[in-house]
Design a protein around this motif. Structure first.
Motif, short mmCIF file in Angstrom:
data_model
loop_
_atom_site.label_atom_id
_atom_site.label_comp_id
_atom_site.label_asym_id
_atom_site.label_seq_id
_atom_site.Cartn_x
_atom_site.Cartn_y
_atom_site.Cartn_z
N SER A 147 -1.78 -46.22 -86.32
CA SER A 147 -1.05 -46.82 -87.32
C SER A 147 -0.21 -45.76 -87.92
O SER A 147 0.87 -45.97 -88.54
CB SER A 147 -1.77 -47.72 -88.24
OG SER A 147 -2.56 -46.86 -89.36
N LEU A 148 -0.81 -44.36 -88.09
CA LEU A 148 -0.05 -43.29 -88.27
C LEU A 148 0.85 -42.59 -87.66
O LEU A 148 1.69 -41.74 -87.98
CB LEU A 148 -1.24 -42.29 -88.85
CG LEU A 148 -2.35 -42.66 -89.87
CD1 LEU A 148 -3.30 -41.48 -90.01
CD2 LEU A 148 -1.63 -43.16 -91.09
N ALA A 199 10.10 -46.24 -96.55
CA ALA A 199 9.78 -47.67 -96.88
C ALA A 199 9.69 -48.35 -95.46
O ALA A 199 9.11 -49.23 -95.23
CB ALA A 199 10.98 -48.40 -97.79
N LEU A 200 10.76 -48.06 -94.42
CA LEU A 200 10.79 -48.64 -93.16
C LEU A 200 9.40 -48.33 -92.36
O LEU A 200 8.73 -49.10 -91.75
CB LEU A 200 11.96 -48.24 -92.29
CG LEU A 200 13.39 -48.83 -92.83
CD1 LEU A 200 14.44 -48.16 -92.03
CD2 LEU A 200 13.43 -50.27 -92.70
N LEU A 244 -3.35 -48.53 -100.43
CA LEU A 244 -3.68 -47.14 -100.00
C LEU A 244 -2.78 -46.29 -98.95
O LEU A 244 -2.52 -45.24 -98.87
CB LEU A 244 -5.02 -47.24 -99.42
CG LEU A 244 -6.13 -47.41 -100.21
CD1 LEU A 244 -7.60 -47.64 -99.62
CD2 LEU A 244 -6.23 -46.45 -101.43
N HIS A 245 -2.23 -47.38 -98.27
CA HIS A 245 -1.17 -46.84 -97.12
C HIS A 245 0.02 -46.26 -97.84
O HIS A 245 0.67 -45.20 -97.57
CB HIS A 245 -0.88 -47.83 -96.32
CG HIS A 245 -0.90 -47.38 -94.56
ND1 HIS A 245 -1.99 -46.69 -94.14
CD2 HIS A 245 0.04 -47.36 -93.69
CE1 HIS A 245 -1.66 -46.50 -92.86
NE2 HIS A 245 -0.36 -46.88 -92.44
N ALA A 246 0.57 -46.92 -98.85
CA ALA A 246 1.66 -46.50 -99.64
C ALA A 246 1.50 -45.53 -100.51
O ALA A 246 2.35 -44.59 -100.49
CB ALA A 246 1.96 -47.82 -100.61
N GLY A 269 2.41 -40.04 -101.69
CA GLY A 269 1.91 -38.64 -101.70
C GLY A 269 2.30 -37.55 -100.98
O GLY A 269 2.64 -36.45 -101.56
N CYS A 270 2.76 -37.64 -99.45
CA CYS A 270 3.26 -37.00 -98.73
C CYS A 270 4.69 -36.41 -99.21
O CYS A 270 5.13 -35.37 -99.02
CB CYS A 270 3.18 -37.48 -97.42
SG CYS A 270 1.66 -37.44 -96.53
#
Length: 315
Positions: free
Chosen positions: A208-209, A232-233, A268-270, A275-276
Motif C-alpha cells: 500500500s506504500l 490527497a490523491l 494513521l495513514h494520513a 508528516g512526510c
C-alpha cells in the motif's frame, strides 16, 4: 522328458484356467523384461486386494514424506525459514503492485493477489525505495529553493536518510503488528472473525506504500496547492485499498468497532503522509544577515587619541 513346446502349452493352459476361475485377474506382458524361459507373468487379484495393498503402501509413503518434510522445516530463527518469503518472481510483484494501485470494491487484495503466499521481498524494497526517495527529494527541494532565492542557506542534510528509513520501516511493521494483535483479540470475542496472518498484514501495508513513491517525486513541483493535491490523491488510493482489504474481516464485528478500527487505519495513514510532507519538504527560512554596525558619535568632552586624524574629530 517333456519338450519346451509342451511346457509352454501347459503353462498357457494353466493361465487360461486361472483367468476363467477369476475374471478380475489382470495380465501383464513385459516385453522389455522377459521371465526366465519365456514364461508369461500373470497377476491374479482376488477381490481387488492387491490394488488395496498398493494404495495403502502409497499412502504410507506420502505420510512418511510429509513427516520427513516437517522434520526438515527450519526454525523461525534461521535464515532458511525467511528465505521462502523472498521466493517470488517479477510478475508476481508487479501484479501485486498493480492490485494496490487499483483498488476495487469486492476485490480483496489478500484473496486475489497474495493467495496464501505472502512475500517480504516487495514490502522490503518498497519501503527502502520510499525512504531513499524521500531523503533525496527533500534535499533537492531545498537546492531548488536556494536557486530561486539566494538568501536561503542550504547544507546537505544526510540525517534525513536515517529519519526516513526508521520512520517508514517502523510504520510498515509496528502498525500491522498492532492491527494483527487487535484482530486476534477480537477473534476471541467474535468467533466468526477470521483475521489475516501477521505476514499477510505486513504484505498488505508494504504494497500500500508504493503509491507514495511517485507522489514524493511529484512533490518536487514548487506549487504548494499542487503538492497537497497529489498527496490527497495518493492517500486516497492507498487508504481505499486498505479499507477494501480489511472490510471482509472487520465486518463480522460490531459496527462501532469496525468503524473505529477503519478510521484509525485511515488516520494513521494520513499522519504518515502529512508528516512526510511537513518534515522533508519544509522550506528553509532566509538566511539572517546581520545589520551593519552604526558608528556612534563620541561626546565632545572625550579627548581623541593622538593617532586619530583631526578630520574625524566630531564637530
Amino acid at each position: 522328458m517333456a519338450s519346451a513346446d509342451e511346457l509352454t502349452f501347459h503353462e498357457f493352459e494353466e493361465a487360461t484356467n486361472l483367468l476363467a476361475e477369476t475374471p478380475d485377474a489382470a495380465t501383464t506382458s513385459r516385453s522389455d523384461q522377459l521371465t526366465p524361459q519365456g514364461h508369461v507373468a500373470v497377476a491374479v487379484g482376488s477381490g481387488g486386494s492387491y490394488g488395496a495393498e498398493d494404495e495403502v503402501e502409497e499412502e504410507s509413503d506420502k505420510a512418511a514424506l510429509l513427516q520427513e518434510k516437517q522434520q526438515q522445516q527450519p526454525g523461525f530463527w534461521t535464515f532458511s525459514y525467511y528465505q521462502s518469503f523472498f521466493d517470488v518472481d517479477t510478475s508476481q510483484v508487479l501484479n501485486r503492485i498493480k492490485g494496490s494501485l487499483l483498488p476495487r470494491p469486492g476485490h480483496n487484495f489478500v484473496r486475489h493477489h497474495l493467495r496464501n503466499r505472502p512475500d517480504l521481498y516487495g514490502p522490503f524494497w518498497i519501503c527502502a525505495t520510499l525512504a531513499f526517495v524521500l531523503a533525496v527529494t527533500g534535499n533537492l527541494t531545498l537546492v531548488l529553493a536556494q536557486r530561486r532565492d539566494p538568501s536561503i542557506h542550504y547544507s546537505p542534510q544526510f540525517h534525513k536518510v536515517t529519519v526516513a528509513g526508521i520512520s517508514i520501516y517502523c510504520y510498515a511493521w509496528l502498525v500491522p503488528l498492532a492491527l494483527w494483535g487487535f484482530l486476534r483479540w477480537r477473534k476471541g470475542v467474535r468467533e466468526r472473525m477470521g483475521p489475516y496472518t501477521f505476514l499477510e498484514t505486513v504484505c498488505v501495508y508494504g504494497y500500500s506504500l508504493f503509491v507514495f513513491i511517485p507522489m514524493v517525486v511529484l512533490w518536487l513541483i514548487p506549487v504548494p496547492w499542487l503538492q497537497w493535491l497529489f498527496g490527497a490523491l495518493a492517500l486516497g488510493l492507498s487508504a481505499t485499498g486498505l479499507v477494501f482489504t480489511l472490510w471482509p474481516v472487520v465486518r463480522e464485528d460490531t459496527r462501532l468497532v469496525a468503524m473505529v478500527l477503519l478510521s484509525a487505519v485511515v488516520l494513521l495513514h494520513a499522519l504518515l503522509a502529512v508528516g512526510c510532507k511537513l518534515y522533508f519538504f519544509q522550506s528553509l527560512p532566509p538566511e539572517k544577515v546581520a545589520p551593519p554596525s552604526q558608528i556612534t558619535s563620541l561626546p565632545s568632552n572625550i579627548p581623541l587619541p593622538p593617532t586619530l586624524p583631526q578630520s574625524m574629530a566630531p564637530s
